[in-house]
Motif scaffolding. Structure first.
Motif, mmCIF file in Angstrom:
data_model
loop_
_atom_site.group_PDB
_atom_site.id
_atom_site.type_symbol
_atom_site.label_atom_id
_atom_site.label_comp_id
_atom_site.label_asym_id
_atom_site.label_seq_id
_atom_site.Cartn_x
_atom_site.Cartn_y
_atom_site.Cartn_z
ATOM 1 N N PRO A 59 -0.531 -3.600 0.843
ATOM 2 C CA PRO A 59 -0.376 -4.282 -0.456
ATOM 3 C C PRO A 59 -0.334 -3.260 -1.591
ATOM 4 C CG PRO A 59 -2.652 -4.432 0.313
ATOM 5 C CD PRO A 59 -1.859 -3.837 1.450
ATOM 6 N N ASN A 60 0.419 -3.584 -2.608
ATOM 7 C CA ASN A 60 0.486 -2.763 -3.820
ATOM 8 C C ASN A 60 -0.359 -3.414 -4.891
ATOM 9 O OD1 ASN A 60 2.375 -0.393 -3.625
ATOM 10 N ND2 ASN A 60 3.716 -2.003 -2.801
ATOM 11 N N SER A 67 6.886 10.547 -7.514
ATOM 12 C CA SER A 67 6.027 9.512 -8.102
ATOM 13 C C SER A 67 5.040 8.957 -7.068
ATOM 14 C CB SER A 67 6.891 8.381 -8.680
ATOM 15 O OG SER A 67 7.789 7.879 -7.684
ATOM 16 N N PHE A 68 4.166 9.849 -6.585
ATOM 17 C CA PHE A 68 3.171 9.461 -5.586
ATOM 18 C C PHE A 68 1.940 8.797 -6.205
ATOM 19 C CE2 PHE A 68 5.509 12.908 -3.511
ATOM 20 C CZ PHE A 68 5.830 12.307 -2.299
ATOM 21 N N SER A 69 1.802 8.851 -7.516
ATOM 22 C CA SER A 69 0.674 8.220 -8.187
ATOM 23 C C SER A 69 1.192 7.371 -9.343
ATOM 24 C CB SER A 69 -0.322 9.274 -8.697
ATOM 25 O OG SER A 69 0.280 10.112 -9.670
ATOM 26 N N ARG A 81 6.959 2.227 -2.791
ATOM 27 C CA ARG A 81 7.934 2.157 -1.694
ATOM 28 C C ARG A 81 7.288 2.513 -0.361
ATOM 29 N NH1 ARG A 81 13.406 5.200 -2.170
ATOM 30 N NH2 ARG A 81 13.584 4.120 -0.160
ATOM 31 N N ILE A 82 6.482 3.563 -0.373
ATOM 32 C CA ILE A 82 5.816 3.986 0.866
ATOM 33 C C ILE A 82 4.852 2.908 1.348
ATOM 34 C CG2 ILE A 82 4.216 5.665 1.866
ATOM 35 C CD1 ILE A 82 5.475 7.774 0.003
ATOM 36 N N ARG A 83 4.101 2.332 0.433
ATOM 37 C CA ARG A 83 3.158 1.276 0.819
ATOM 38 C C ARG A 83 3.909 0.049 1.349
ATOM 39 N NH1 ARG A 83 -2.118 2.007 -0.723
ATOM 40 N NH2 ARG A 83 -2.480 -0.249 -0.549
ATOM 41 N N ASP A 84 5.049 -0.257 0.772
ATOM 42 C CA ASP A 84 5.872 -1.382 1.264
ATOM 43 C C ASP A 84 6.332 -1.101 2.697
ATOM 44 O OD1 ASP A 84 5.611 -2.868 -1.029
ATOM 45 O OD2 ASP A 84 7.525 -2.193 -1.903
#
Length: 232
Positions: free
Chosen positions: A229-230, A208-210, A221-224
């Motif tokens: 920021p998400n 679920s990369f997009s 999760r990766i951005r966190d």
């Protein structure tokens, strides 16, 4: 559909007229039928354990009376430079000079019943596109690498080749290729076994990369983790 079931089953046939005496075969000349050929080994990095695996599969088929290799009807085909430790186990597939892509690999893989897609090394969490290419091509992957693979892909949908204890994998390959009930089981695997270990949850957890895949769960999760920021 792609990840839940095989796109289409391959017919189990053997070409009675294959001539392998010249040890090379053109990509445009060998049989185009899905699953007509035995095994493809397509690597440029000739890692020792992969090269040894090719020879072990070859000699297992010969020693156990495997029809595919003893009669040289559907041999192990290699492409990319690596040809097995002995150099005697494979026939070279001569390909055009076009750049390799996922789609071109898929088109080649679909012509084989088995694809040897072992990783370059066994590292925690290290899973490359190799096994995915095999699934996309519709062949049965023979895989080695991190055992985290079982969190992502259904263990019944591929053969795990443990380089420290290869005999179970070798027996499995021989059975599926040569035994009448094994050939039936091979077809059942292609028709019925889901590719992913846990269906849609696997897509959410690992793909679920997009935002349009699994709601972007892995992306968030990766951005966190990166302190980014998400955006909703």
């Amino acid at each position: 559909l792609l990840f839940d079931h095989r796109y289409k089953p391959m017919m189990y046939n053997k070409n009675q007229d294959d001539d392998t005496t010249n040890r090379t075969i053109d990509n445009d000349d060998h049989d185009e039928s899905d699953g007509m050929n035995f095994l493809i080994y397509m690597h440029r990095n000739c890692v020792d354990f992969r090269e040894e695996a090719v020879d072990r599969i070859y000699y297992k088929m010969l020693s156990e009376g495997g029809q595919a290799l003893s009669q040289q009807q559907t041999p192990i085909i290699h492409s990319g430079g690596c040809r097995g430790k002995s150099g005697n186990a494979t026939i070279e597939l001569r390909r055009s000079q076009r750049k390799n892509t996922w789609s071109s690999n898929r088109d080649i893989f679909r012509k084989y019943r088995f694809c040897l897609v072992m990783e370059n090394e066994n590292l925690y969490g290290y899973i490359t596109e190799k096994i995915i290419n095999a699934f996309l091509g519709g062949c049965l992957p023979i895989y080695y690498g991190t055992e985290e693979i079982f969190y992502v892909f259904n263990a019944k949908a591929f053969i795990f080749y443990n380089i420290s204890h290869p005999e179970p994998a070798l027996e499995r390959i021989w059975y599926l290729e040569n035994h009448p009930k094994g050939r039936e089981e091979y077809q059942r695997i292609l028709r019925e076994e889901p590719i992913l270990a846990n269906g849609n949850q696997t897509i959410i957890d690992y793909f679920s990369f997009s935002d349009d895949v699994g709601g972007g769960y892995l992306k968030r999760r990766i951005r966190d983790m990166l302190g980014l920021p998400n955006q909703n």
